[in-house]
Design a protein around this motif. Structure first.
Motif, PDB file in Angstrom:
ATOM      1  N   GLN A 315      41.701  37.842  32.856  1.00  0.00           N
ATOM      2  CA  GLN A 315      40.913  37.322  31.743  1.00  0.00           C
ATOM      3  C   GLN A 315      40.077  36.101  32.149  1.00  0.00           C
ATOM      4  O   GLN A 315      39.113  35.757  31.471  1.00  0.00           O
ATOM      5  CB  GLN A 315      41.833  36.977  30.548  1.00  0.00           C
ATOM      6  N   ILE A 316      40.447  35.461  33.264  1.00  0.00           N
ATOM      7  CA  ILE A 316      39.773  34.202  33.631  1.00  0.00           C
ATOM      8  C   ILE A 316      38.295  34.438  33.932  1.00  0.00           C
ATOM      9  O   ILE A 316      37.421  33.727  33.423  1.00  0.00           O
ATOM     10  CB  ILE A 316      40.511  33.544  34.823  1.00  0.00           C
ATOM     11  N   GLY A 317      38.019  35.446  34.719  1.00  0.00           N
ATOM     12  CA  GLY A 317      36.621  35.750  35.059  1.00  0.00           C
ATOM     13  C   GLY A 317      35.819  36.137  33.820  1.00  0.00           C
ATOM     14  O   GLY A 317      34.642  35.768  33.683  1.00  0.00           O
ATOM     15  N   LEU A 318      36.472  36.851  32.912  1.00  0.00           N
ATOM     16  CA  LEU A 318      35.791  37.251  31.667  1.00  0.00           C
ATOM     17  C   LEU A 318      35.465  36.014  30.828  1.00  0.00           C
ATOM     18  O   LEU A 318      34.338  35.874  30.332  1.00  0.00           O
ATOM     19  CB  LEU A 318      36.685  38.212  30.875  1.00  0.00           C
ATOM     20  N   THR A 333      37.887  29.838  21.914  1.00  0.00           N
ATOM     21  CA  THR A 333      37.777  28.445  21.477  1.00  0.00           C
ATOM     22  C   THR A 333      37.935  27.591  22.732  1.00  0.00           C
ATOM     23  O   THR A 333      38.850  27.815  23.531  1.00  0.00           O
ATOM     24  CB  THR A 333      38.827  28.062  20.420  1.00  0.00           C
ATOM     25  N   ILE A 334      37.011  26.653  22.854  1.00  0.00           N
ATOM     26  CA  ILE A 334      36.935  25.885  24.092  1.00  0.00           C
ATOM     27  C   ILE A 334      37.248  24.425  23.788  1.00  0.00           C
ATOM     28  O   ILE A 334      36.631  23.824  22.904  1.00  0.00           O
ATOM     29  CB  ILE A 334      35.527  26.045  24.712  1.00  0.00           C
ATOM     30  N   ASP A 335      38.192  23.890  24.530  1.00  0.00           N
ATOM     31  CA  ASP A 335      38.614  22.505  24.285  1.00  0.00           C
ATOM     32  C   ASP A 335      37.458  21.544  24.579  1.00  0.00           C
ATOM     33  O   ASP A 335      36.698  21.731  25.529  1.00  0.00           O
ATOM     34  CB  ASP A 335      39.802  22.194  25.204  1.00  0.00           C
ATOM     35  N   GLU A 336      37.403  20.523  23.731  1.00  0.00           N
ATOM     36  CA  GLU A 336      36.347  19.509  23.853  1.00  0.00           C
ATOM     37  C   GLU A 336      36.221  18.946  25.261  1.00  0.00           C
ATOM     38  O   GLU A 336      35.117  18.694  25.740  1.00  0.00           O
ATOM     39  CB  GLU A 336      36.714  18.344  22.940  1.00  0.00           C
ATOM     40  N   SER A 337      37.361  18.788  25.924  1.00  0.00           N
ATOM     41  CA  SER A 337      37.359  18.102  27.224  1.00  0.00           C
ATOM     42  C   SER A 337      36.536  18.824  28.290  1.00  0.00           C
ATOM     43  O   SER A 337      36.158  18.219  29.292  1.00  0.00           O
ATOM     44  CB  SER A 337      38.793  17.929  27.718  1.00  0.00           C
ATOM     45  N   PRO A 342      29.407  22.692  32.818  1.00  0.00           N
ATOM     46  CA  PRO A 342      28.888  24.071  32.823  1.00  0.00           C
ATOM     47  C   PRO A 342      30.026  25.059  33.079  1.00  0.00           C
ATOM     48  O   PRO A 342      30.859  24.831  33.969  1.00  0.00           O
ATOM     49  CB  PRO A 342      27.876  24.080  33.975  1.00  0.00           C
ATOM     50  N   ALA A 343      30.077  26.144  32.283  1.00  0.00           N
ATOM     51  CA  ALA A 343      31.226  27.061  32.341  1.00  0.00           C
ATOM     52  C   ALA A 343      31.422  27.666  33.724  1.00  0.00           C
ATOM     53  O   ALA A 343      32.555  27.922  34.132  1.00  0.00           O
ATOM     54  CB  ALA A 343      31.050  28.156  31.304  1.00  0.00           C
ATOM     55  N   ASP A 344      30.318  27.888  34.455  1.00  0.00           N
ATOM     56  CA  ASP A 344      30.512  28.491  35.781  1.00  0.00           C
ATOM     57  C   ASP A 344      31.138  27.512  36.770  1.00  0.00           C
ATOM     58  O   ASP A 344      31.457  27.884  37.893  1.00  0.00           O
ATOM     59  CB  ASP A 344      29.215  29.116  36.317  1.00  0.00           C
ATOM     60  N   GLN A 345      31.301  26.255  36.335  1.00  0.00           N
ATOM     61  CA  GLN A 345      31.991  25.281  37.211  1.00  0.00           C
ATOM     62  C   GLN A 345      33.435  25.038  36.761  1.00  0.00           C
ATOM     63  O   GLN A 345      34.151  24.245  37.360  1.00  0.00           O
ATOM     64  CB  GLN A 345      31.222  23.952  37.206  1.00  0.00           C
ATOM     65  N   TRP A 346      33.876  25.669  35.695  1.00  0.00           N
ATOM     66  CA  TRP A 346      35.268  25.495  35.257  1.00  0.00           C
ATOM     67  C   TRP A 346      36.210  26.040  36.334  1.00  0.00           C
ATOM     68  O   TRP A 346      35.976  27.137  36.872  1.00  0.00           O
ATOM     69  CB  TRP A 346      35.542  26.280  33.971  1.00  0.00           C
ATOM     70  N   SER A 347      37.273  25.295  36.584  1.00  0.00           N
ATOM     71  CA  SER A 347      38.287  25.802  37.520  1.00  0.00           C
ATOM     72  C   SER A 347      39.176  26.801  36.766  1.00  0.00           C
ATOM     73  O   SER A 347      39.226  26.788  35.523  1.00  0.00           O
ATOM     74  CB  SER A 347      39.135  24.655  38.057  1.00  0.00           C
ATOM     75  N   ASP A 348      39.887  27.615  37.521  1.00  0.00           N
ATOM     76  CA  ASP A 348      40.819  28.562  36.891  1.00  0.00           C
ATOM     77  C   ASP A 348      41.832  27.796  36.040  1.00  0.00           C
ATOM     78  O   ASP A 348      42.192  28.220  34.941  1.00  0.00           O
ATOM     79  CB  ASP A 348      41.568  29.373  37.954  1.00  0.00           C
ATOM     80  N   GLU A 349      42.278  26.652  36.562  1.00  0.00           N
ATOM     81  CA  GLU A 349      43.270  25.843  35.860  1.00  0.00           C
ATOM     82  C   GLU A 349      42.719  25.349  34.523  1.00  0.00           C
ATOM     83  O   GLU A 349      43.413  25.364  33.499  1.00  0.00           O
ATOM     84  CB  GLU A 349      43.645  24.664  36.775  1.00  0.00           C
ATOM     85  N   GLN A 350      41.454  24.908  34.544  1.00  0.00           N
ATOM     86  CA  GLN A 350      40.844  24.438  33.282  1.00  0.00           C
ATOM     87  C   GLN A 350      40.776  25.588  32.278  1.00  0.00           C
ATOM     88  O   GLN A 350      41.027  25.401  31.089  1.00  0.00           O
ATOM     89  CB  GLN A 350      39.436  23.882  33.547  1.00  0.00           C
ATOM     90  N   ILE A 351      40.438  26.770  32.758  1.00  0.00           N
ATOM     91  CA  ILE A 351      40.342  27.913  31.837  1.00  0.00           C
ATOM     92  C   ILE A 351      41.720  28.240  31.263  1.00  0.00           C
ATOM     93  O   ILE A 351      41.875  28.454  30.058  1.00  0.00           O
ATOM     94  CB  ILE A 351      39.711  29.134  32.543  1.00  0.00           C
ATOM     95  N   LYS A 352      42.738  28.221  32.131  1.00  0.00           N
ATOM     96  CA  LYS A 352      44.102  28.532  31.654  1.00  0.00           C
ATOM     97  C   LYS A 352      44.559  27.546  30.593  1.00  0.00           C
ATOM     98  O   LYS A 352      45.208  27.907  29.622  1.00  0.00           O
ATOM     99  CB  LYS A 352      45.087  28.500  32.827  1.00  0.00           C
ATOM    100  N   ARG A 353      44.215  26.259  30.794  1.00  0.00           N
ATOM    101  CA  ARG A 353      44.732  25.227  29.897  1.00  0.00           C
ATOM    102  C   ARG A 353      43.825  24.926  28.716  1.00  0.00           C
ATOM    103  O   ARG A 353      44.289  24.488  27.667  1.00  0.00           O
ATOM    104  CB  ARG A 353      44.935  23.912  30.669  1.00  0.00           C
ATOM    105  N   ARG A 354      42.511  25.117  28.877  1.00  0.00           N
ATOM    106  CA  ARG A 354      41.566  24.599  27.883  1.00  0.00           C
ATOM    107  C   ARG A 354      40.810  25.659  27.099  1.00  0.00           C
ATOM    108  O   ARG A 354      39.982  25.338  26.263  1.00  0.00           O
ATOM    109  CB  ARG A 354      40.528  23.683  28.561  1.00  0.00           C
TER     110      ARG A 354
END
Ligand SMILES: Cc1cc2nc3c(=O)[nH]c(=O)nc-3n(C[C@H](O)[C@H](O)[C@H](O)COP(=O)(O)OP(=O)(O)OC[C@H]3O[C@@H](n4cnc5c(N)ncnc54)[C@H](O)[C@@H]3O)c2cc1C
Length: 366
Positions: A315-318, A333-337, A342-354
């Motif tokens: 789901q992370i890539g999606l 829903t995307i956490d404010e933090s 830019p979404a293409d710079q989000w780390s996998d960890e940020q996606i999992k948590r935020r």
């Protein structure tokens, strides 16, 4: 559970990256209440009719390989007769069930229950909800194990306990089952109100096999579900990810459905082979990105529901793609933090948590 509750028409949180509220497409002129656009109304389903500490005895009726060709992975289609158990005719496409293998685990404790997706429609394989199927993949791996008295770890073959047990069962064998479980990964009460983007990897195809039969093929002759069933004319897209073409599951069956229903499109996505056009292999989210023009309208349409099932992490890539292309409002829903990154710079960890998925994006990964 009815997820489609009426809410006051005062909130528009779209700009904040949250769920959009607006007048429902099929809201009547006299209605004064409003519903969340596109939120699916899911059926009430039974859960935990059989608990893991008191499993019910069911019986295997069939066990066949269901991979397309010769492959180093072994996935089987196992049919289980629930007659006489509390689970008979009490499950829904998209739910899971438990299997309790006999004996003890490698640490000498009684084997615990493992979950498997139901690969059948709500009326089962037999049309009467007595027999359902699942799609176990033999877990075969290698672990570095340090045996007692030794200091150095050595590679050791590991055969997954429950998956290999299930794959070895013969017609007539008893099997201890529990469940059903899951109340979110379901088709909506009125399937015609939505369009469907199904994303599967490997055995993640199992719930979609049941759902596709339920949406398109219908119950067999003599099934009590025949009276209430109508074919769903909504747009249905299935992206099925596998490492090699030979690893595709239920391929002919799904191809046949696509050939006979022009509202359904089947897209096998192969990651470790070159594509027919010479391009590199890809994962399902990369396929979606490459063909975004064909999917964009669908993803923006408030009718659309996304279902993701298969390998944990798929789901992370999606999520990254949806956010990067400005298509996430209905689904995430995307956490404010992280909203300013830019979404293409989000780390996998940020996606999992935020990043959280909404009710229009159902995720079942394992
Ligand atoms: C909702 C849900 C639905 C699912 N649906 C499906 C499905 O449709 N099809 C499917 O195939 N799977 C499905 N699964 C996964 C399934 O539940 C099992 O996790 C999977 O079959 C592996 O179980 P196993 O008993 O074979 O492996 P296990 O024996 O539990 O082994 C798992 C891991 O434990 C470790 N391990 C095991 N034995 C040893 C040992 N002797 N020494 C050291 N380490 C060891 C290894 O790392 C191994 O990889 C689903 C899971 C969930 C949560």
């Amino acid at each position: 559970m009815n997820a489609c509750k009426s809410r006051p028409f005062s909130i528009d949180q779209a700009s904040a990256g949250a769920t959009i509220y607006a007048r429902h497409a099929y809201d009547t002129a006299v209605s004064t209440t409003l519903e969340i656009v596109g939120e699916p109304s899911l059926p009430e389903v039974k859960m935990h009719l059989v608990a893991p500490n008191a499993p019910a005895t069911a019986r295997v009726t069939a066990n066949d390989l269901c991979i397309k060709g010769r492959s180093s992975s072994y996935v089987r289609h196992v049919c289980i007769d629930l007659a006489g158990t509390p689970m008979a005719a009490q499950f829904h496409a998209g739910q899971s069930f438990g299997v309790v293998p006999p004996g003890n685990d490698h640490q000498g404790r009684p084997n615990k229950v493992r979950l498997y997706s139901i690969a059948s429609p709500t009326w089962g394989e037999d049309g009467h909800g007595q027999i359902f199927a699942t799609t176990p993949k033999r877990l075969i791996s290698e672990e570095m194990i340090t045996t007692p008295g030794e200091t150095q770890a050595h590679p050791q073959l590991i055969l997954g306990m429950c998956s290999n047990y299930l794959c070895d069962l013969k017609p007539g064998d008893p099997v201890q089952v529990t469940g059903p479980s899951g109340k979110r990964f379901l088709l909506p009460t009125d399937p015609s109100k939505h369009d469907y983007l199904f994303l599967a990897t490997g055995t993640g195809i199992a719930p979609f096999r049941g759902m596709l039969q339920e949406l398109l093929a219908g119950p067999p002759a003599g099934s009590p579900w025949q009276k209430s069933w109508t074919r769903c004319g909504s747009r249905v897209e299935l992206l099925m990810g596998a490492p090699y073409n030979t690893d595709l599951l239920y391929d002919q069956e799904i191809q046949d459905l696509a050939n006979s229903h022009n509202n359904f499109h089947y897209h096998p996505v192969i990651s470790r082979e070159r594509r027919a056009d010479g391009g590199k292999g890809e994962y399902v989210h990369q396929f979606l990105e490459r063909h975004l023009d064909a999917f964009k309208d669908m993803l923006q349409n408030p009718r659309t529901l996304i279902y993701v099932c298969g390998l944990a992490g798929m789901q992370i890539g999606l999520f990254r793609l949806l956010a990067a292309k400005g298509l996430s409002a209905h689904y995430l829903t995307i956490d404010e933090s992280i909203r300013d990154i830019p979404a293409d710079q989000w780390s996998d960890e940020q996606i999992k948590r935020r990043v959280r998925h909404t009710h229009r994006c159902m995720i079942e990964v394992y």
